[in-house]
Design a protein around this motif. Structure first.
Motif, PDB file in Angstrom:
ATOM      1  N   HIS A   1       0.817  -1.219   0.000  1.00  0.00           N
ATOM      2  CA  HIS A   1       0.000   0.000   0.000  1.00  0.00           C
ATOM      3  C   HIS A   1       0.852   1.271   0.000  1.00  0.00           C
ATOM      4  CE1 HIS A   1      -3.869  -1.931   0.404  1.00  0.00           C
ATOM      5  NE2 HIS A   1      -3.504  -2.575   1.505  1.00  0.00           N
ATOM      6  N   GLY A   2       2.158   1.118   0.005  1.00  0.00           N
ATOM      7  CA  GLY A   2       3.022   2.287  -0.072  1.00  0.00           C
ATOM      8  C   GLY A   2       3.600   2.772   1.231  1.00  0.00           C
ATOM      9  N   TYR A   3       3.408   2.016   2.307  1.00  0.00           N
ATOM     10  CA  TYR A   3       3.977   2.408   3.593  1.00  0.00           C
ATOM     11  C   TYR A   3       5.412   1.904   3.719  1.00  0.00           C
ATOM     12  CZ  TYR A   3      -0.651   3.731   5.260  1.00  0.00           C
ATOM     13  OH  TYR A   3      -1.863   4.348   5.412  1.00  0.00           O
ATOM     14  N   ARG A   4       6.214   2.649   4.481  1.00  0.00           N
ATOM     15  CA  ARG A   4       7.506   2.141   4.903  1.00  0.00           C
ATOM     16  C   ARG A   4       7.265   1.374   6.188  1.00  0.00           C
ATOM     17  NH1 ARG A   4      12.455   5.554   7.342  1.00  0.00           N
ATOM     18  NH2 ARG A   4      13.666   3.770   8.058  1.00  0.00           N
ATOM     19  N   VAL A   5       7.489   0.073   6.152  1.00  0.00           N
ATOM     20  CA  VAL A   5       7.124  -0.812   7.255  1.00  0.00           C
ATOM     21  C   VAL A   5       8.379  -1.431   7.858  1.00  0.00           C
ATOM     22  CG1 VAL A   5       5.599  -2.677   7.984  1.00  0.00           C
ATOM     23  CG2 VAL A   5       5.041  -1.361   5.936  1.00  0.00           C
ATOM     24  N   VAL A   6       8.401  -1.449   9.203  1.00  0.00           N
ATOM     25  CA  VAL A   6       9.520  -2.036   9.931  1.00  0.00           C
ATOM     26  C   VAL A   6       8.995  -3.207  10.755  1.00  0.00           C
ATOM     27  CG1 VAL A   6      11.369  -1.641  11.590  1.00  0.00           C
ATOM     28  CG2 VAL A   6      10.624   0.219  10.082  1.00  0.00           C
ATOM     29  N   PRO A   7       9.238  -4.437  10.326  1.00  0.00           N
ATOM     30  CA  PRO A   7       8.779  -5.586  11.109  1.00  0.00           C
ATOM     31  C   PRO A   7       9.688  -5.847  12.303  1.00  0.00           C
ATOM     32  CG  PRO A   7       9.972  -6.342   9.189  1.00  0.00           C
ATOM     33  CD  PRO A   7       9.905  -4.842   9.073  1.00  0.00           C
ATOM     34  N   HIS A   8       9.094  -6.328  13.389  1.00  0.00           N
ATOM     35  CA  HIS A   8       9.864  -6.826  14.523  1.00  0.00           C
ATOM     36  C   HIS A   8      10.242  -8.276  14.225  1.00  0.00           C
ATOM     37  CE1 HIS A   8       8.309  -3.794  17.737  1.00  0.00           C
ATOM     38  NE2 HIS A   8       8.249  -3.263  16.527  1.00  0.00           N
ATOM     39  N   VAL A   9      11.507  -8.586  14.383  1.00  0.00           N
ATOM     40  CA  VAL A   9      11.979  -9.958  14.177  1.00  0.00           C
ATOM     41  C   VAL A   9      12.670 -10.406  15.467  1.00  0.00           C
ATOM     42  CG1 VAL A   9      13.356 -11.513  12.738  1.00  0.00           C
ATOM     43  CG2 VAL A   9      12.293  -9.483  11.712  1.00  0.00           C
ATOM     44  N   PRO A  10      11.904 -10.835  16.458  1.00  0.00           N
ATOM     45  CA  PRO A  10      12.503 -11.248  17.730  1.00  0.00           C
ATOM     46  C   PRO A  10      13.392 -12.479  17.563  1.00  0.00           C
ATOM     47  CG  PRO A  10      10.154 -10.822  17.979  1.00  0.00           C
ATOM     48  CD  PRO A  10      10.434 -10.865  16.509  1.00  0.00           C
ATOM     49  N   ALA A  11      14.568 -12.418  18.156  1.00  0.00           N
ATOM     50  CA  ALA A  11      15.520 -13.523  18.022  1.00  0.00           C
ATOM     51  C   ALA A  11      14.933 -14.836  18.520  1.00  0.00           C
ATOM     52  CB  ALA A  11      16.797 -13.186  18.795  1.00  0.00           C
ATOM     53  N   ARG A  12      14.175 -14.777  19.607  1.00  0.00           N
ATOM     54  CA  ARG A  12      13.691 -15.997  20.243  1.00  0.00           C
ATOM     55  C   ARG A  12      12.526 -16.638  19.490  1.00  0.00           C
ATOM     56  NH1 ARG A  12      15.684 -16.169  25.709  1.00  0.00           N
ATOM     57  NH2 ARG A  12      13.878 -17.331  26.445  1.00  0.00           N
ATOM     58  N   LEU A  13      12.071 -16.011  18.398  1.00  0.00           N
ATOM     59  CA  LEU A  13      11.055 -16.628  17.551  1.00  0.00           C
ATOM     60  C   LEU A  13      11.652 -17.304  16.321  1.00  0.00           C
ATOM     61  CD1 LEU A  13       8.048 -14.098  17.540  1.00  0.00           C
ATOM     62  CD2 LEU A  13       8.287 -16.243  18.800  1.00  0.00           C
ATOM     63  N   LEU A  14      12.959 -17.183  16.138  1.00  0.00           N
ATOM     64  CA  LEU A  14      13.617 -17.790  14.987  1.00  0.00           C
ATOM     65  C   LEU A  14      14.055 -19.212  15.331  1.00  0.00           C
ATOM     66  CD1 LEU A  14      15.738 -14.697  13.959  1.00  0.00           C
ATOM     67  CD2 LEU A  14      13.812 -15.654  12.666  1.00  0.00           C
ATOM     68  N   ARG A  15      13.677 -20.165  14.496  1.00  0.00           N
ATOM     69  CA  ARG A  15      13.943 -21.571  14.798  1.00  0.00           C
ATOM     70  C   ARG A  15      15.416 -21.921  14.609  1.00  0.00           C
ATOM     71  NH1 ARG A  15       9.213 -21.682  11.786  1.00  0.00           N
ATOM     72  NH2 ARG A  15      10.364 -22.330   9.896  1.00  0.00           N
ATOM     73  N   ASP A  16      16.001 -21.422  13.517  1.00  0.00           N
ATOM     74  CA  ASP A  16      17.383 -21.765  13.195  1.00  0.00           C
ATOM     75  C   ASP A  16      17.870 -20.831  12.092  1.00  0.00           C
ATOM     76  OD1 ASP A  16      16.078 -22.720  10.891  1.00  0.00           O
ATOM     77  OD2 ASP A  16      16.061 -24.780  11.643  1.00  0.00           O
ATOM     78  N   ASP A  17      19.070 -21.111  11.593  1.00  0.00           N
ATOM     79  CA  ASP A  17      19.660 -20.265  10.560  1.00  0.00           C
ATOM     80  C   ASP A  17      18.825 -20.284   9.279  1.00  0.00           C
ATOM     81  OD1 ASP A  17      21.999 -18.594   9.760  1.00  0.00           O
ATOM     82  OD2 ASP A  17      22.264 -20.177   8.277  1.00  0.00           O
ATOM     83  N   ALA A  18      18.287 -21.446   8.944  1.00  0.00           N
ATOM     84  CA  ALA A  18      17.463 -21.536   7.735  1.00  0.00           C
ATOM     85  C   ALA A  18      16.217 -20.665   7.860  1.00  0.00           C
ATOM     86  CB  ALA A  18      17.080 -23.000   7.478  1.00  0.00           C
ATOM     87  N   HIS A  19      15.628 -20.651   9.055  1.00  0.00           N
ATOM     88  CA  HIS A  19      14.445 -19.818   9.283  1.00  0.00           C
ATOM     89  C   HIS A  19      14.805 -18.336   9.157  1.00  0.00           C
ATOM     90  CE1 HIS A  19      10.840 -18.695  12.061  1.00  0.00           C
ATOM     91  NE2 HIS A  19      10.548 -18.542  10.790  1.00  0.00           N
ATOM     92  N   LEU A  20      15.949 -17.938   9.696  1.00  0.00           N
ATOM     93  CA  LEU A  20      16.389 -16.553   9.569  1.00  0.00           C
ATOM     94  C   LEU A  20      16.561 -16.176   8.102  1.00  0.00           C
ATOM     95  CD1 LEU A  20      17.463 -13.857  10.601  1.00  0.00           C
ATOM     96  CD2 LEU A  20      19.704 -14.945  10.914  1.00  0.00           C
ATOM     97  N   LYS A  21      17.177 -17.055   7.326  1.00  0.00           N
ATOM     98  CA  LYS A  21      17.365 -16.783   5.901  1.00  0.00           C
ATOM     99  C   LYS A  21      16.023 -16.695   5.173  1.00  0.00           C
ATOM    100  CE  LYS A  21      21.939 -18.918   5.484  1.00  0.00           C
ATOM    101  NZ  LYS A  21      22.710 -20.054   4.899  1.00  0.00           N
ATOM    102  N   GLU A  22      15.093 -17.571   5.544  1.00  0.00           N
ATOM    103  CA  GLU A  22      13.765 -17.528   4.922  1.00  0.00           C
ATOM    104  C   GLU A  22      13.053 -16.207   5.230  1.00  0.00           C
ATOM    105  OE1 GLU A  22       9.346 -19.359   5.727  1.00  0.00           O
ATOM    106  OE2 GLU A  22      11.087 -20.516   6.403  1.00  0.00           O
ATOM    107  N   VAL A  23      13.080 -15.795   6.502  1.00  0.00           N
ATOM    108  CA  VAL A  23      12.438 -14.543   6.901  1.00  0.00           C
ATOM    109  C   VAL A  23      13.095 -13.365   6.185  1.00  0.00           C
ATOM    110  CG1 VAL A  23      12.114 -12.948   8.837  1.00  0.00           C
ATOM    111  CG2 VAL A  23      11.632 -15.397   9.123  1.00  0.00           C
ATOM    112  N   THR A  24      14.416 -13.363   6.141  1.00  0.00           N
ATOM    113  CA  THR A  24      15.140 -12.286   5.457  1.00  0.00           C
ATOM    114  C   THR A  24      14.750 -12.214   3.990  1.00  0.00           C
ATOM    115  OG1 THR A  24      17.018 -12.464   6.972  1.00  0.00           O
ATOM    116  CG2 THR A  24      17.431 -11.457   4.822  1.00  0.00           C
ATOM    117  N   GLY A  25      14.683 -13.364   3.329  1.00  0.00           N
ATOM    118  CA  GLY A  25      14.314 -13.393   1.918  1.00  0.00           C
ATOM    119  C   GLY A  25      12.909 -12.867   1.678  1.00  0.00           C
ATOM    120  N   ARG A  26      11.971 -13.272   2.517  1.00  0.00           N
ATOM    121  CA  ARG A  26      10.594 -12.800   2.351  1.00  0.00           C
ATOM    122  C   ARG A  26      10.491 -11.301   2.544  1.00  0.00           C
ATOM    123  NH1 ARG A  26       6.605 -16.616   5.771  1.00  0.00           N
ATOM    124  NH2 ARG A  26       5.155 -14.965   5.137  1.00  0.00           N
TER     125      ARG A  26
END
Length: 278
Positions: free
Chosen positions: A60-85
């Motif tokens: 919709h045109g907003y500058r959005v900043v998501p919270h990415v809490p460390a303790r919600l990341l399962r592993d390195d692959a999950h971090l890479k997936e979230v980063t890619g998305r």
């Protein structure tokens, strides 16, 4: 309050919202496109609602900043997936707290290992925020939280301070982190014009287990919001104006905790800006 000092902070505002069913509709109806929107993440619901809302608001045109809490990341692959998305959605700014999930979803129990890993991944985000605690963290000594900001400084570009209701405490904290040579710009966390009944309703909607933790950890908030004359964002800003606007403070703007009272928050900001203009 003086227009020269506070008006720029109110113009460089960020609104923190929770990813509820009606959040997108409220943001579209009430938030100008030049206001940064930050989206929290829930230890109960996980990262998916945050990632979904971030992508929709970005479209919709907003500058959005998501919270990415460390303790919600399962592993390195999950971090890479979230980063890619997030990169695919055009996100170039993330906020990385430790998070409240207990136990953690995976190997990351704090923000610093995630920040280091993002640096190893060639720093996919231009801006990375970390947490600051003007008022004492319920579980961590003040010296440790300030040391943590120092340790993270190589991997972050700004600090978002947690809620603080005391202008003196806020000013002392800013001075203290600067004495410790923490030079990252600070977005000062301020509660918007929150109504206690709506805050209680919001806490209930975010889930039974999580709302219990929320109410337990932040009981003093409700006392402040409920007491007549107990809390006013305008009064807090007026009392803290000198500390917030001093060149040495390095305050980049305000981070407003809306508690999803989005229309009320934007009306308050516009009204205050109008008064400062006169």
């Amino acid at each position: 309050m003086t227009a020269d000092g506070l008006r720029p902070l109110l113009e460089r505002v960020r609104y923190e919202v929770l990813p509820a069913k009606t959040t997108e509709e409220k943001v579209l109806a009430h938030v100008p496109r030049d206001v940064v929107v930050t989206v929290t993440a829930s230890p109960v619901k996980g990262l998916e609602p945050t990632l979904d809302l971030t992508a929709r608001l970005g479209a919709h045109g907003y500058r959005v900043v998501p919270h990415v809490p460390a303790r919600l990341l399962r592993d390195d692959a999950h971090l890479k997936e979230v980063t890619g998305r997030l990169r695919e959605a055009g996100v170039d700014d993330v906020f990385v707290p430790a998070g409240d999930a207990n136990p953690p979803a995976g190997a990351y129990d704090g923000a610093l290992p995630v920040l280091r890993r993002l640096s190893e991944l060639d720093s996919p985000f231009a801006r990375v925020g970390i947490t600051g605690y003007p008022e004492t963290h319920p579980l961590i000594h003040d010296d440790i939280t300030i040391q943590a900001m120092w340790d993270k400084r190589e991997h972050a570009t700004y600090i978002v301070s947690n809620l603080c209701f005391d202008a003196r405490v806020l000013g002392d904290w800013i001075a203290r982190i600067r004495r410790r040579d923490v030079v990252l710009p600070v977005h000062v966390g301020v509660a918007g014009p929150v109504q206690r009944a709506k805050l209680l309703a919001m806490a209930t909607k975010i889930g039974v287990g999580e709302s219990t933790r929320f109410l337990t950890r932040h009981a003093s908030w409700f006392l402040r919001f409920a007491t007549p004359g107990g809390y006013s964002p305008e009064r807090l800003l007026g009392r803290a104006e000198e500390a917030l606007t001093a060149p040495s403070a390095g305050v980049a703007g305000l981070h407003v905790f809306t508690f999803n009272q989005i229309a009320e928050t934007e009306r308050w900001r516009r009204a205050l800006l109008d008064r400062l203009a006169n």
